[in-house]
Design an enzyme around this catalytic site. Structure first.
Site, short mmCIF file in Angstrom:
data_model
loop_
_atom_site.label_atom_id
_atom_site.label_comp_id
_atom_site.label_asym_id
_atom_site.label_seq_id
_atom_site.Cartn_x
_atom_site.Cartn_y
_atom_site.Cartn_z
N GLY A 14 0.78 -1.23 0.00
CA GLY A 14 0.00 0.00 0.00
C GLY A 14 0.82 1.28 0.00
N SER A 15 2.09 1.22 -0.46
CA SER A 15 2.86 2.48 -0.44
C SER A 15 2.40 3.42 -1.55
CB SER A 15 4.37 2.22 -0.51
OG SER A 15 4.78 1.91 -1.81
N ASN A 16 2.08 2.89 -2.74
CA ASN A 16 1.54 3.77 -3.79
C ASN A 16 0.17 4.30 -3.37
OD1 ASN A 16 3.18 4.03 -6.43
ND2 ASN A 16 3.46 1.88 -5.87
N LEU A 95 -5.29 -9.92 -13.61
CA LEU A 95 -5.91 -9.27 -14.76
C LEU A 95 -7.24 -8.68 -14.31
CD1 LEU A 95 -5.38 -8.92 -17.83
CD2 LEU A 95 -6.87 -10.88 -18.20
N ASN A 110 -2.77 2.07 -14.09
CA ASN A 110 -1.95 1.10 -13.35
C ASN A 110 -0.52 1.64 -13.27
OD1 ASN A 110 -1.20 -1.42 -12.15
ND2 ASN A 110 -0.32 -2.04 -14.11
N HIS A 112 3.39 0.23 -13.06
CA HIS A 112 4.20 -0.98 -13.25
C HIS A 112 5.67 -0.62 -12.99
CE1 HIS A 112 5.03 -5.00 -14.70
NE2 HIS A 112 6.06 -4.49 -15.34
N ASP A 153 -0.75 -5.24 -18.77
CA ASP A 153 0.25 -4.17 -18.92
C ASP A 153 0.35 -3.64 -20.35
OD1 ASP A 153 0.98 -4.57 -16.20
OD2 ASP A 153 2.38 -6.15 -16.77
N GLU A 182 8.17 5.66 -8.49
CA GLU A 182 6.78 5.27 -8.76
C GLU A 182 5.80 6.24 -8.12
OE1 GLU A 182 5.54 1.23 -8.05
OE2 GLU A 182 7.56 0.49 -8.24
C1 GAR Z 1 4.74 -1.59 -6.81
O1 GAR Z 1 6.11 -1.65 -7.03
C2 GAR Z 1 3.99 -1.67 -8.12
O2 GAR Z 1 4.64 -1.03 -9.18
C3 GAR Z 1 3.94 -3.15 -8.35
O3 GAR Z 1 3.66 -3.69 -7.08
C4 GAR Z 1 4.25 -2.84 -6.10
C5 GAR Z 1 3.20 -2.51 -5.09
O4 GAR Z 1 3.81 -1.82 -4.03
N1 GAR Z 1 2.96 -3.53 -9.32
C6 GAR Z 1 3.14 -4.47 -10.22
O5 GAR Z 1 4.15 -5.14 -10.26
C7 GAR Z 1 1.97 -4.66 -11.18
N2 GAR Z 1 2.35 -5.48 -12.27
P1 GAR Z 1 2.97 -0.95 -3.03
O6 GAR Z 1 1.89 -1.87 -2.48
O7 GAR Z 1 3.95 -0.54 -1.97
O8 GAR Z 1 2.38 0.20 -3.77
#
Ligand code: GAR
Length: 209
Positions: A14-16, A95, A110, A112, A153, A182
């Site tokens: 959940g950082s994003n 998906l 999204n 990535h 993607d 990100e």
């Molecule tokens: C992030 O690095 C995101 O880019 C990746 O999962 C992580 C989630 O981190 N997503 C993918 O790989 C999608 N294909 P977060 O929970 O700390 O945001």
């Protein structure tokens, strides 16, 4: 006010998600609010974080449905209740069901952790993506924010930002370098969306004004 819903997967930290919530609250994403976070398990770290940040949460667990179509209907129903202008996938590792994509054309984004179309596709998420980038021998990687279509993607690319790959990188050290990039890139893409500055022309997304 733009209403944003965020979708996360079971193991998502959940950082994003947190970066988007905070950017709405401090005005870096103007006139917007995260109105719902939808996850797959109520003990998911991201959902607990959303709860601590006082954002309404909902759980739609794909494993509780006999087929993917029913999961898609349930997810769509929960999302529609939140009346989002934009849906952001933040560590959503599956998906997205077609009925959700079709209900919100060019209104789902999204993030990535690589420069798509490199190192994307089914099964490419998290540390696997960074391992593939290191194994390729490339000297740079980065992240991509894109609109979501019915593939893995494959939707139109909104923004990309780079980060170096260093000689002694592990997937973990590379992920730690890319993650803050990100957050910044996702916030910037959402800001452009809510300000009405994104124009999709086929595969290309233009920033106008
Ligand atoms: C992030 O690095 C995101 O880019 C990746 O999962 C992580 C989630 O981190 N997503 C993918 O790989 C999608 N294909 P977060 O929970 O700390 O945001």
């Amino acid at each position: 006010m733009s209403r944003i819903a965020i979708l996360v997967s079971g193991p998502s930290r959940g950082s994003n998600m947190q970066a988007i919530i905070e950017a709405c609250r401090d005005g870096r994403i103007p006139d917007s609010a995260v109105v719902a976070v939808v996850g797959a398990r109520d003990d998911a770290p991201a959902l607990q974080k959303a709860h601590a940040l006082s954002v309404p949460t909902a759980v739609v667990n794909p494993r509780e449905f006999p087929d993917p179509d029913m999961y898609g209907d349930a997810l769509l129903w929960v999302l529609q209740k939140a009346q989002p202008d934009l849906i952001c996938l933040a560590g959503y590792m599956r998906l997205l069901p077609a009925q959700v994509v079709q209900a919100y054309p060019m209104r789902i984004m999204n993030i990535h952790p690589a420069l798509l179309p490199l190192f994307g596709g089914k099964g490419m998420y998290g540390l696997k993506v960074h391992q593939a980038a290191i194994d390729s021998g490339m000297k740079i990687t980065g992240c991509t924010v894109h609109f979501v279509d019915e593939g893995y993607d494959t939707g139109p690319i909104i923004l990309q930002r780079c980060a170096p790959i260093l000689d002694d990188d592990t997937p973990e050290t590379l992920a730690a370098r890319v993650l803050p990039v990100e957050h910044e890139t996702y916030i910037e893409a959402i800001r452009l969306f809510v300000q009405g500055k994104l124009r999709v022309e086929g595969r290309r997304v233009r920033v106008v004004g």
